[in-house]
Scaffold this active site. Structure first.
Site, PDB file in Angstrom:
ATOM      1  N   GLY A 219      50.579  28.713  42.590  1.00  0.00           N
ATOM      2  CA  GLY A 219      51.266  28.033  41.505  1.00  0.00           C
ATOM      3  C   GLY A 219      51.017  26.523  41.644  1.00  0.00           C
TER       4      GLY A 219
ATOM      5  CB  CYS B  29      33.604  35.487  14.067  1.00  0.00           C
ATOM      6  SG  CYS B  29      31.618  35.347  14.195  1.00  0.00           S
TER       7      CYS B  29
HETATM    8  N1  LLP Z   1      50.399  34.775  43.263  1.00  0.00           N
HETATM    9  C1  LLP Z   1      50.839  35.442  42.094  1.00  0.00           C
HETATM   10  C2  LLP Z   1      51.810  36.748  42.145  1.00  0.00           C
HETATM   11  C3  LLP Z   1      50.415  35.160  40.787  1.00  0.00           C
HETATM   12  O1  LLP Z   1      50.849  35.913  39.770  1.00  0.00           O
HETATM   13  C4  LLP Z   1      49.605  34.333  40.660  1.00  0.00           C
HETATM   14  C5  LLP Z   1      49.018  33.652  39.445  1.00  0.00           C
HETATM   15  C6  LLP Z   1      49.267  33.376  41.970  1.00  0.00           C
HETATM   16  C7  LLP Z   1      49.716  33.913  43.056  1.00  0.00           C
HETATM   17  C8  LLP Z   1      48.110  32.259  41.651  1.00  0.00           C
HETATM   18  O2  LLP Z   1      48.680  31.287  40.842  1.00  0.00           O
HETATM   19  P1  LLP Z   1      47.679  29.881  40.996  1.00  0.00           P
HETATM   20  O3  LLP Z   1      47.829  29.227  42.345  1.00  0.00           O
HETATM   21  O4  LLP Z   1      46.504  30.116  40.748  1.00  0.00           O
HETATM   22  O5  LLP Z   1      48.396  28.954  40.147  1.00  0.00           O
HETATM   23  N2  LLP Z   1      45.146  32.254  33.626  1.00  0.00           N
HETATM   24  C9  LLP Z   1      46.329  31.159  33.774  1.00  0.00           C
HETATM   25  C10 LLP Z   1      46.829  31.189  35.243  1.00  0.00           C
HETATM   26  C11 LLP Z   1      47.589  32.745  35.471  1.00  0.00           C
HETATM   27  C12 LLP Z   1      48.283  32.938  36.697  1.00  0.00           C
HETATM   28  C13 LLP Z   1      48.665  34.267  36.920  1.00  0.00           C
HETATM   29  N3  LLP Z   1      49.273  34.326  38.187  1.00  0.00           N
HETATM   30  C14 LLP Z   1      45.467  29.865  33.584  1.00  0.00           C
HETATM   31  O6  LLP Z   1      44.440  29.793  33.265  1.00  0.00           O
HETATM   32  O7  LLP Z   1      46.196  28.908  33.534  1.00  0.00           O
END
Ligand code: LLP
Length: 415
Positions: A231, A344
């Site tokens: 995150g 579209c």
């Molecule tokens: N761990 C879990 C349990 C998660 O659900 C996620 C992301 C991560 C780790 C990794 O998070 P990161 O470090 O990448 O923030 N599509 C969205 C982001 C969706 C995140 C979903 N879960 C976007 O494009 O901003």
């Protein structure tokens, strides 16, 4: 002329066509090393969140560096297996709805741990472990009820979200799990959301987890792992803050914040970064098809669209867009345009009312910070073949995924 490390984007566009995802291997390795440096001295494993960018070549590269993986499906498990079999033992399996075949495949692969998100899932895990005759290591993914400022679609750490188990109920569920000899309560996990810029919410969540770990140990559970989730956010903006964004500093602050609340934790720390490792290592290269005026508005229509990169449409996300041949940051004299794709839908845009240096049909433009949740969220909407992907390492550009053909698209259909 813009380059990706030692390779010209213009040349890549000519060789491989557009839309084209271009990634820098050097940048990904660098980001990975920032975590390794900041957490040096801790027992820890970086379990890269596969969903951010699941290209086999990237998984393979990270596995070689020692990464583990955070997966959320049987498909992602198979990706890790194909990328690097030995990394399977460093896999954690997250997600709120795991299917029997997925659980079975993960048990068979002897992954490190299941992050369990409900009591029903824990019961199913015990049942499948018994059928397979193996003990399943699990952590409950607790919901710490911590607020983190991010887009509502990617915030997960509040009680109102579908994720995790209320931290107040976790102890009782761990206690019950002792009844099954097929379950091994190996850890506790937490993940509060994505694109979180401040480090304090991560510390607040981990502090709550640390409290729970103490209780669980007193209850006789052998907790060895704490999974702090992913995150950590990056800076997508073109504001002056952009140039001062210091990823090394960010990871150090993150590590320091976690250290403060987990000094006495005495557990192996798992981290699940996705975006932070790959977002800024990637760009989406596209060609301008038409520049069109409607009334007072100017539309730059590109050959890439929301099916290639959905982040602006879905999260109102900001991505910098630059012309490849004469790149410069926009000035006050530049006119505002909408950069849009051919799909579209009015929601098919990359930028709205964005001041941009003038471009014309045939020009290449590049959308920055597209390495995470770009290709991995791409679709075939409007029956558009998905883009090709290139991984640049120094002066060598390797095609890691060919462009889809119409034949690929029709293959599963039964007319
Ligand atoms: N761990 C879990 C349990 C998660 O659900 C996620 C992301 C991560 C780790 C990794 O998070 P990161 O470090 O990448 O923030 N599509 C969205 C982001 C969706 C995140 C979903 N879960 C976007 O494009 O901003």
């Amino acid at each position: 002329m813009l380059l990706c490390d030692g390779v010209s984007l213009d040349g890549l566009g000519q060789t491989h066509g557009t839309p084209l995802y271009v990634y820098s291997a050097k940048q990904i390795r660098h980001r990975f090393s920032l975590f390794q440096d900041a957490f040096a001295g801790w027992p820890f494993t970086i379990c890269y969140a596969v969903k951010a960018n699941s290209a086999l070549a990237i998984l393979r590269m990270l596995a070689k560096l020692g990464a583990g993986f955070d997966i959320v499906s049987g498909g992602e498990l198979e990706r890790v297996r194909r990328a690097n079999k030995t990394a399977l033992k460093r896999v954690v399996f997250s997600g709120v709805g795991k299917q029997v075949w997925e659980i079975d495949a993960a048990l068979k692969a002897q992954i490190l741990m299941f992050n369990v998100e409900s009591e029903a899932e824990l019961a199913l895990l015990a049942e499948r472990a018994e059928v397979m005759g193996v003990r399943a290591r699990f952590a409950l993914r607790v919901n710490p009820d911590v607020f983190a400022d991010t887009h509502p679609y990617i915030s997960t750490g509040l009680r109102e979200h579908k994720f995790g188990i209320d931290i107040g109920l976790a102890r009782g569920i761990y206690r019950k799990s002792k009844k099954s000899k097929w379950l091994d309560a190996a850890g506790v996990s937490v993940h509060i959301g994505s694109q979180i810029r401040a480090v304090e919410p991560f510390a607040a969540a981990l502090a709550r987890v640390a409290g729970l770990v103490g209780e669980l140990r007193r209850d006789g559970h052998n907790i060895r792992y704490v999974d702090a989730g992913g995150g950590l956010g990056i800076d997508y903006s073109d504001s002056p803050a952009h140039s001062t964004f210091d990823p090394a500093r960010k990871v150090k602050d993150y590590a320091a914040a976690l250290r403060k609340v987990s000094a006495s934790l005495d557990a192996h720390l798992l981290l699940e970064p996705g975006r932070f490792l790959v977002a800024q290592a990637g760009a989406l290269l596209m060609r301008v098809l038409v520049v069109k005026k409607n009334g007072t508005k100017t539309f730059v229509i590109t050959d890439a669209a929301m099916n290639d990169l959905i982040r602006p449409a879905l999260y109102q996300a900001h991505h910098e867009i630059l012309p490849v041949v004469q790149p410069r940051r926009p000035g006050a004299a530049d006119t505002a345009v909408d950069v849009v794709g051919p799909v579209c839908e009015s929601g098919d845009f990359f930028a709205r009312d964005r001041a941009m240096p003038k471009v014309k049909a045939g020009d290449l433009v590049v959308l920055l910070d597209a390495g995470a949740y770009g290709m991995s969220q791409a679709s075939n909407y409007n029956t558009r073949p998905r883009a090709a992907e290139v991984l640049v390492d120094g002066t060598v550009a390797k095609l890691i995924r060919r462009r889809e053909t119409l034949k690929d698209l029709f293959a599963p259909e039964i007319p």
